[in-house]
Design an enzyme around this catalytic site. Structure first.
Site, PDB file in Angstrom:
ATOM      1  CB  THR A 178      -0.938  -0.009   1.218  1.00  0.00           C
ATOM      2  OG1 THR A 178      -1.664  -1.234   1.245  1.00  0.00           O
ATOM      3  CG2 THR A 178      -1.912   1.154   1.169  1.00  0.00           C
ATOM      4  NE  ARG A 228       4.713 -11.471   2.461  1.00  0.00           N
ATOM      5  CZ  ARG A 228       4.026 -12.429   3.070  1.00  0.00           C
ATOM      6  NH1 ARG A 228       4.607 -13.583   3.339  1.00  0.00           N
ATOM      7  NH2 ARG A 228       2.768 -12.250   3.423  1.00  0.00           N
ATOM      8  CB  THR A 275      -3.907  -4.892   2.223  1.00  0.00           C
ATOM      9  OG1 THR A 275      -3.448  -3.557   2.404  1.00  0.00           O
ATOM     10  CG2 THR A 275      -3.204  -5.795   3.206  1.00  0.00           C
ATOM     11  CB  VAL A 277      13.873  -8.697   2.663  1.00  0.00           C
ATOM     12  CG1 VAL A 277      14.981  -8.048   3.490  1.00  0.00           C
ATOM     13  CG2 VAL A 277      13.733  -7.992   1.314  1.00  0.00           C
ATOM     14  CD1 TRP A 301      -8.985  -9.546   7.576  1.00  0.00           C
ATOM     15  CD2 TRP A 301     -10.768  -8.349   6.952  1.00  0.00           C
ATOM     16  NE1 TRP A 301     -10.020 -10.426   7.347  1.00  0.00           N
ATOM     17  CE2 TRP A 301     -11.135  -9.717   6.964  1.00  0.00           C
ATOM     18  CE3 TRP A 301     -11.725  -7.401   6.593  1.00  0.00           C
ATOM     19  CZ2 TRP A 301     -12.410 -10.155   6.627  1.00  0.00           C
ATOM     20  CZ3 TRP A 301     -12.994  -7.836   6.262  1.00  0.00           C
ATOM     21  CH2 TRP A 301     -13.321  -9.201   6.278  1.00  0.00           C
ATOM     22  CG  HIS A 302      -8.993  -1.932   9.086  1.00  0.00           C
ATOM     23  ND1 HIS A 302     -10.148  -1.171   9.199  1.00  0.00           N
ATOM     24  CD2 HIS A 302      -8.996  -2.417   7.821  1.00  0.00           C
ATOM     25  CE1 HIS A 302     -10.814  -1.208   8.055  1.00  0.00           C
ATOM     26  NE2 HIS A 302     -10.132  -1.961   7.207  1.00  0.00           N
ATOM     27  CG  HIS A 331     -12.944   1.322   5.579  1.00  0.00           C
ATOM     28  ND1 HIS A 331     -14.053   1.947   6.113  1.00  0.00           N
ATOM     29  CD2 HIS A 331     -13.257  -0.002   5.477  1.00  0.00           C
ATOM     30  CE1 HIS A 331     -14.998   1.035   6.318  1.00  0.00           C
ATOM     31  NE2 HIS A 331     -14.539  -0.148   5.946  1.00  0.00           N
ATOM     32  CD  GLN A 354      -7.837   1.000  -0.209  1.00  0.00           C
ATOM     33  OE1 GLN A 354      -6.907   0.394  -0.728  1.00  0.00           O
ATOM     34  NE2 GLN A 354      -9.070   0.968  -0.701  1.00  0.00           N
TER      35      GLN A 354
END
Length: 574
Positions: free
Chosen positions: A64, A84, A134, A245, A487-488, A526, A528
């Site tokens: 993000t 990744r 995400t 990494v 999910w935050h 939210h 993002q």
């Protein structure tokens, strides 16, 4: 003009500027289009990269914040992004509105875009494993943080630059949603339930009911942070996928402890080194789980804890992996007597104590992992509405620890301690009581199976609300028993504890953190939008700082071999 009058005029003008920054909706992406994969011309599989290379900036994580950060820095400096996961063309279901549930349903094979985990609280959860982070797997809800978040963040923000950074993102990947039937009804019910005022359409997190932005366009195509890479300079920007990494390389020469590069492995297990050139930096954008994990594996963390794992201590940082929080999601599912159309979240009900929204869905045979708290939750056999309340903050804090002291591919352990702080529990109770009011509105009457008053008459999937709306103890039990992740989750390398107000890791030169691990509270209903902005913002600040010092701009051109799968992806994309 008298001095007092002049001061008053200046104050009014300043307030007007702030009002415009936080209330006006500027240009958004206004036409539906395919996901723009133009950036694939500078994306490589890590197996095709040199065993050792040098770059001005090395960004760990193409998510993000990492993607807008990389694009911004590449205007002036050479940048390597190490991600990744793989690319979205390998998983085309990520690119549609239907993909939100689909991707949660897919079994985790170690490569899929959604990595599953279960917190030590026993709650199902997920993290991203794909370029775009995400923003490629979420529900697409876009909001800006509000003014109070900036004031309490510990960072001295340039609010003009914040606004410009938001616009830079919104112009490319944010849309005004079209009308969706269930979302319209949700908005009507919020207003009827007293979630005022009606704010119409807007992006800023503020109290009331509003239609907010979406990263899904009106054709149902997802747009995400990876597309912001298209704003970068392709001659200065290299993105490596399937690059894990392993640790940060440090030097202790005369300038003090300094991050000078990273070690990463490709999908064949071959080890590579990427080194920082000149006055560049390593920037961690690996997220709330990935960034603290990498710091700990690299020897940056609580000294006694690292020693107990036989990890050599590079820098004692007692708060790495601490203040890791997740916002509780509590909910009610209703099964209406007649089918309702599926809808994504576009209407929000915001108060100071809780944030609420709803989505509607088709039935499914395979549960979307983490939509419900555990895999044993009952499944809907018809269309249903999922009505959600989120606790702000939260104040309840947890921690992250290593499950493996040597392997970054083994996910860390994390415990969020949901609702352990009584204030969070109080907010949850208030929110679920408001959902009771929401269910009692005239707007929701057509969705009852029986014509009964109040919250009665609905066909409820899962645990119903307590019958007695005044029974706080029953609501507290409901909140504890039905909690799921929003999910935050965030924190683990926060401002004022691990990093300073310029996002630099304290006590270590040339190492920054720019991602969701940096703040102990979610910046909006939210988040993002804030973290997309943050990547652009910090990148711009770095360029400004270095330009102000009179440094010469360093650029370089990359021409390694494109991997075969990306060649086919390019032909697919164009």
């Amino acid at each position: 003009m008298e001095k007092s009058t002049m001061s008053a005029v200046v104050l009014v003008l300043n307030l007007l500027v702030l009002h415009l920054q936080y209330s006006e909706v500027h240009s958004l992406a206004n036409t539906s289009s395919e996901h723009d994969f133009g950036y694939l011309k500078f994306v490589y599989n890590a197996v095709d990269l040199e065993l050792e290379g040098s770059y001005d900036y090395i960004i760990v994580g193409g998510g993000t914040s990492g993607c807008p950060l990389a694009a911004t820095l590449s205007a002036n400096y050479s940048v390597l992004v190490l991600e990744r996961g793989t690319i979205a063309t390998e998983y085309p279901n990520t690119l549609t509105v239907d993909g939100f549930a689909y991707n949660l349903q897919q079994q985790d094979d170690g490569k899929t875009p959604v990595e599953r985990f279960v917190s030590e609280d026993g709650i199902d959860n997920v993290r991203s494993r794909i370029l775009g982070g995400t923003t490629i797997i979420n529900a697409g809800v876009y909001a800006r943080a509000n003014e109070s978040f900036y004031n309490n963040s510990g960072v001295e923000w340039d609010l003009d630059l914040v606004n410009e950074a938001y616009e830079w993102v919104e112009d490319a990947i944010v849309y005004k949603p079209s009308n969706q039937s269930w979302q319209s009804i949700t908005g009507t019910a919020f207003l009827e339930a007293g979630v005022h005022p009606d704010n119409g359409f807007g992006l800023v997190h503020e109290e009331g009911t509003r239609l907010t932005g979406s990263t899904f366009d009106n054709s149902g195509t997802r747009h995400a942070s990876d597309e912001l890479l298209n704003k970068g300079d392709p001659d200065n920007l290299k993105v490596a996928v399937e690059a894990a990494v392993q640790k940060i390389i440090f030097s202790t020469e005369s300038s003090g402890l300094t991050a000078v590069g990273v070690v990463y492995t490709d999908s064949n297990g071959t080890s590579h080194r990427a080194l920082v050139s000149g006055k560049g930096e390593v920037i961690l954008s690996a997220g709330t789980l990935g960034t603290p994990q990498l710091l700990l594996l690299s020897g940056v963390g609580p000294e006694s804890y690292l020693t107990s794992l036989n990890i050599s201590v590079v820098a004692s940082h007692p708060y790495v992996g601490q203040y890791v929080n997740d916002n509780p999601r509590n909910f009610i599912n209703i099964l209406p007597p007649n089918p309702i159309e599926p809808s994504t979240v576009t209407v929000l009900g915001i108060t100071s104590d809780f944030y609420q929204c709803s989505l509607s869905s088709l039935p499914f045979d395979t549960p979307p992992f983490s939509l419900f708290p555990t895999t044993s939750y009952p499944l809907p056999n018809q269309t249903f509405a999922h009505i959600v309340s989120k606790v702000p903050g939260p104040l309840s804090a947890g921690s992250l620890t290593l499950q493996s002291s040597s392997n970054v591919s083994v996910a860390p352990n994390v415990k969020f301690n949901y609702c352990s702080d009584p204030v969070d529990l109080t907010h949850c109770v208030s929110g679920m009581k408001k959902i009771g009011v929401f269910l009692s509105t005239d707007a929701l009457k057509p969705y009852k199976v029986d014509d009964l008053p109040g919250i009665d008459g609905f066909n409820i999937l899962g645990t119903p609300l307590p019958e007695n709306q005044t029974d706080d103890a029953a609501f507290e039990k409901f909140c504890r028993d039905t909690v799921a992740s929003y999910w935050h989750y965030h924190g683990g390398a926060i401002v004022g504890k691990v990093i300073d107000g310029n996002f630099r890791v304290t006590g270590i030169n040339a190492l920054r953190v720019v991602d969701g691990s940096t703040f102990p509270a979610t910046p909006a209903s939210h988040p993002q939008g804030f973290y997309l902005m943050l990547g652009r913002y910090v990148g711009t600040k770095i360029v400004q700082e270095r330009s102000a010092s009179g440094e010469a701009i360093h650029t370089s051109t990359f021409k390694p071999k494109l991997m075969d799968s990306l060649k086919s992806a390019l032909s697919f994309a164009f």
